[in-house]
Enzyme design. Structure first.
Site, PDB file in Angstrom:
ATOM      1  N   ASP A  31       0.874  -1.182   0.000  1.00  0.00           N
ATOM      2  CA  ASP A  31       0.000   0.000   0.000  1.00  0.00           C
ATOM      3  C   ASP A  31       0.901   1.219   0.000  1.00  0.00           C
ATOM      4  OD1 ASP A  31      -1.912   2.096   0.937  1.00  0.00           O
ATOM      5  OD2 ASP A  31      -3.228   0.391   1.337  1.00  0.00           O
ATOM      6  N   ASN A  32       0.513   2.263  -0.730  1.00  0.00           N
ATOM      7  CA  ASN A  32       1.338   3.480  -0.706  1.00  0.00           C
ATOM      8  C   ASN A  32       0.847   4.479   0.342  1.00  0.00           C
ATOM      9  OD1 ASN A  32      -0.935   4.632  -1.811  1.00  0.00           O
ATOM     10  ND2 ASN A  32       0.022   5.264  -3.739  1.00  0.00           N
ATOM     11  N   ASN A  35      -4.292   6.754   1.054  1.00  0.00           N
ATOM     12  CA  ASN A  35      -5.607   6.917   1.687  1.00  0.00           C
ATOM     13  C   ASN A  35      -5.762   5.951   2.855  1.00  0.00           C
ATOM     14  OD1 ASN A  35      -8.127   8.198   1.865  1.00  0.00           O
ATOM     15  ND2 ASN A  35      -9.143   6.502   0.803  1.00  0.00           N
ATOM     16  N   PHE A  80      -6.954  -4.431  -4.497  1.00  0.00           N
ATOM     17  CA  PHE A  80      -7.841  -3.378  -3.984  1.00  0.00           C
ATOM     18  C   PHE A  80      -7.317  -1.980  -4.303  1.00  0.00           C
ATOM     19  CE2 PHE A  80      -8.558  -6.721  -0.652  1.00  0.00           C
ATOM     20  CZ  PHE A  80      -9.939  -6.801  -0.709  1.00  0.00           C
ATOM     21  N   GLY A  82      -6.353   1.543  -5.362  1.00  0.00           N
ATOM     22  CA  GLY A  82      -6.877   2.452  -6.378  1.00  0.00           C
ATOM     23  C   GLY A  82      -7.490   3.656  -5.707  1.00  0.00           C
ATOM     24  N   ASN A  99      -3.715   5.787 -11.816  1.00  0.00           N
ATOM     25  CA  ASN A  99      -3.714   4.934 -10.631  1.00  0.00           C
ATOM     26  C   ASN A  99      -4.452   3.618 -10.873  1.00  0.00           C
ATOM     27  OD1 ASN A  99      -3.513   4.378  -7.720  1.00  0.00           O
ATOM     28  ND2 ASN A  99      -3.156   6.582  -7.634  1.00  0.00           N
ATOM     29  N   SER A 124     -16.858  -2.789  -9.383  1.00  0.00           N
ATOM     30  CA  SER A 124     -17.907  -2.018  -8.720  1.00  0.00           C
ATOM     31  C   SER A 124     -19.198  -2.112  -9.520  1.00  0.00           C
ATOM     32  CB  SER A 124     -17.449  -0.558  -8.662  1.00  0.00           C
ATOM     33  OG  SER A 124     -18.510   0.288  -8.306  1.00  0.00           O
ATOM     34  N   TYR A 149     -14.022   7.644 -12.630  1.00  0.00           N
ATOM     35  CA  TYR A 149     -13.811   6.520 -11.701  1.00  0.00           C
ATOM     36  C   TYR A 149     -14.488   5.266 -12.250  1.00  0.00           C
ATOM     37  CZ  TYR A 149     -14.594   3.269  -7.931  1.00  0.00           C
ATOM     38  OH  TYR A 149     -14.676   2.107  -7.203  1.00  0.00           O
ATOM     39  N   LYS A 153     -12.865   1.592 -13.791  1.00  0.00           N
ATOM     40  CA  LYS A 153     -13.180   0.212 -13.377  1.00  0.00           C
ATOM     41  C   LYS A 153     -13.603  -0.611 -14.600  1.00  0.00           C
ATOM     42  CE  LYS A 153     -12.294   0.392  -9.067  1.00  0.00           C
ATOM     43  NZ  LYS A 153     -11.276  -0.438  -8.446  1.00  0.00           N
TER      44      LYS A 153
END
Ligand code: NAD
Ligand code: WQD
Length: 336
Positions: A31-32, A35, A80, A82, A99, A124, A149, A153
């Protein structure tokens, strides 16, 4: 089984890591932290008595990913990582495509180099756009997305479909989430949005805890039972369990697998306000406002395919979703 979890420090990823550890699977998180908070790792350890490997890095960083695949014997990947804010995606489309789309391309390229061909992707219900009918089945049309967004996806779905067509040894599972809400029942983990929440449940929770004055209800003139928008809210732990079922049932099966993850039940905005009020014992101040651009009237899942092929069904009620969210929010009023 070693499972690389990209975005594993985030809301859905962190709950999935807890459920995986409890099921005897081994998550390896990257994970970066764009968020997420590193405190999440302590909470996972507190709940499971196990501290998963966490490597800070970006899924677009090919050298970083190569080193992760070289160092760990990965069986499968759940992707996950994004960006997910619809409104922000309209203002920053390039960031979202980079991203979400580029990140997925770099990841699959590194997987191929490492000989890892089992991937579960966080898609989604947004890929269905404004559905012609409900409940929505996996065969319903996709692609009429209304924001970058959603389009990102959809684009990743198409890339992965083409990949599995060209290289049939891949096992690719697209999980189309409906509206994830709720928190771990311990009150130790939950959703921690930065800034003003975009989604309904965290907004209601922040009104209940006194961080915000009132909820704006976007539209009371939809063709629904009370005029407010209807959605399929699903408890984040049910969603987490859906990933484990996907890994176990189809993760080793070559081909393309697509599943809706929802409950099959629709709840209106006012249903959720009332349920939250019951759970928290607080009254939720709200005002009726114009519709939010891009919103649809109603959306809920057909869950038959997931039940039939994964043996998975959401178990937790709206009462549990709101009670668990309130426990998390009231124990952690400012988040992690
Ligand atoms: P989240 O923001 O809490 O988690 C995403 C995680 O990915 C964060 O921890 C973030 O730091 C990390 N991340 C982002 N870009 C990264 C990058 N380039 N490299 C490495 N790490 C990166 O979001 P979430 O709600 O847990 O959502 C997880 C996934 O599910 C996302 O792909 C999202 O689009 C998808 N999804 C979410 C919802 C929802 O309503 N929450 C609904 C449908 C689909
Ligand atoms: C739910 C209902 C709003 C906030 C979004 C994304 C979707 C997916 C899940 C990632 C709607 C109403 C909301 C508020 C309100 N995410 N509402 N006041 O729009 O169904 O889905 O999150 O993939 O792609 O689009 O979820 O929680 O924003 O809204 O009245 O302050 O609550 O109008 O009817 P949505 P949401």
């Amino acid at each position: 089984m070693n499972v690389l979890i990209t975005g594993g420090m985030g809301y859905i990823g962190s709950h999935t890591c807890v459920e995986m550890l409890e099921a005897g699977l081994t998550p390896i998180i990257i994970d970066n932290l764009c968020n997420a908070r590193s405190e999440v790792l302590n909470r996972i350890e507190h709940l499971t008595q196990q501290r998963p490997v966490f490597l800070e890095g970006d899924v677009r960083d090919e050298a970083f990913l190569d080193s992760v695949f070289a160092q760990y014997d990965i069986d499968s990947v759940i992707h996950f990582a994004g960006l997910k804010a619809v409104g922000e995606s309209v203002r920053k489309p390039l960031e979202y495509y980079d991203n979400n789309v580029n990140g997925s391309l770099v990841l699959t390229r590194c997987m191929r180099k490492a000989g890892v061909t089992s991937l579960v992707f966080s898609s989604s219900a947004t890929v269905y756009g404004d559905p012609q009918s409900v409940p929505i089945t996996e065969q319903d049309p996709t692609g009429a997305t209304t924001n970058p967004y959603g389009t990102s996806k959809y684009m990743v779905e198409r890339c992965l479909m083409d990949l599995v067509h060209a290289e049939p040894e891949w096992s690719i599972t697209l999980l189309r989430y409906f509206n994830p809400v709720g928190a771990h029942p311990s009150g130790l983990m939950g959703e921690d949005p930065q800034g003003t929440p975009n989604n309904l449940m965290p907004f209601i929770a922040q009104v209940a805890v006194g961080r915000r004055e009132k909820l704006s209800i976007f539209g009371d003139d939809y063709q629904t039972k009370d005029g407010t928008g209807v959605r399929d809210y699903i408890h984040v732990l049910d969603l987490a369990d859906g990933h484990i079922a996907a890994l176990q049932q189809v993760g080793a099966k070559p081909g393309l697998h697509i599943f809706n993850l929802g409950t099959g039940q629709g709840s209106s905005v006012l249903d959720m306000v009332n349920a939250f009020s019951q759970a928290s014992g607080k009254s939720i101040a709200y005002e009726l406002c114009p519709r939010r651009p891009g919103d649809i009237a109603k959306c809920w899942a057909s869950t038959d395919k997931a039940q039939r092929e994964l043996g998975w069904k959401a178990k937790r009620s709206v009462t549990e979703m709101t009670a668990d969210t309130w426990r998390w929010q009231s124990n952690n009023p400012q988040g992690y």
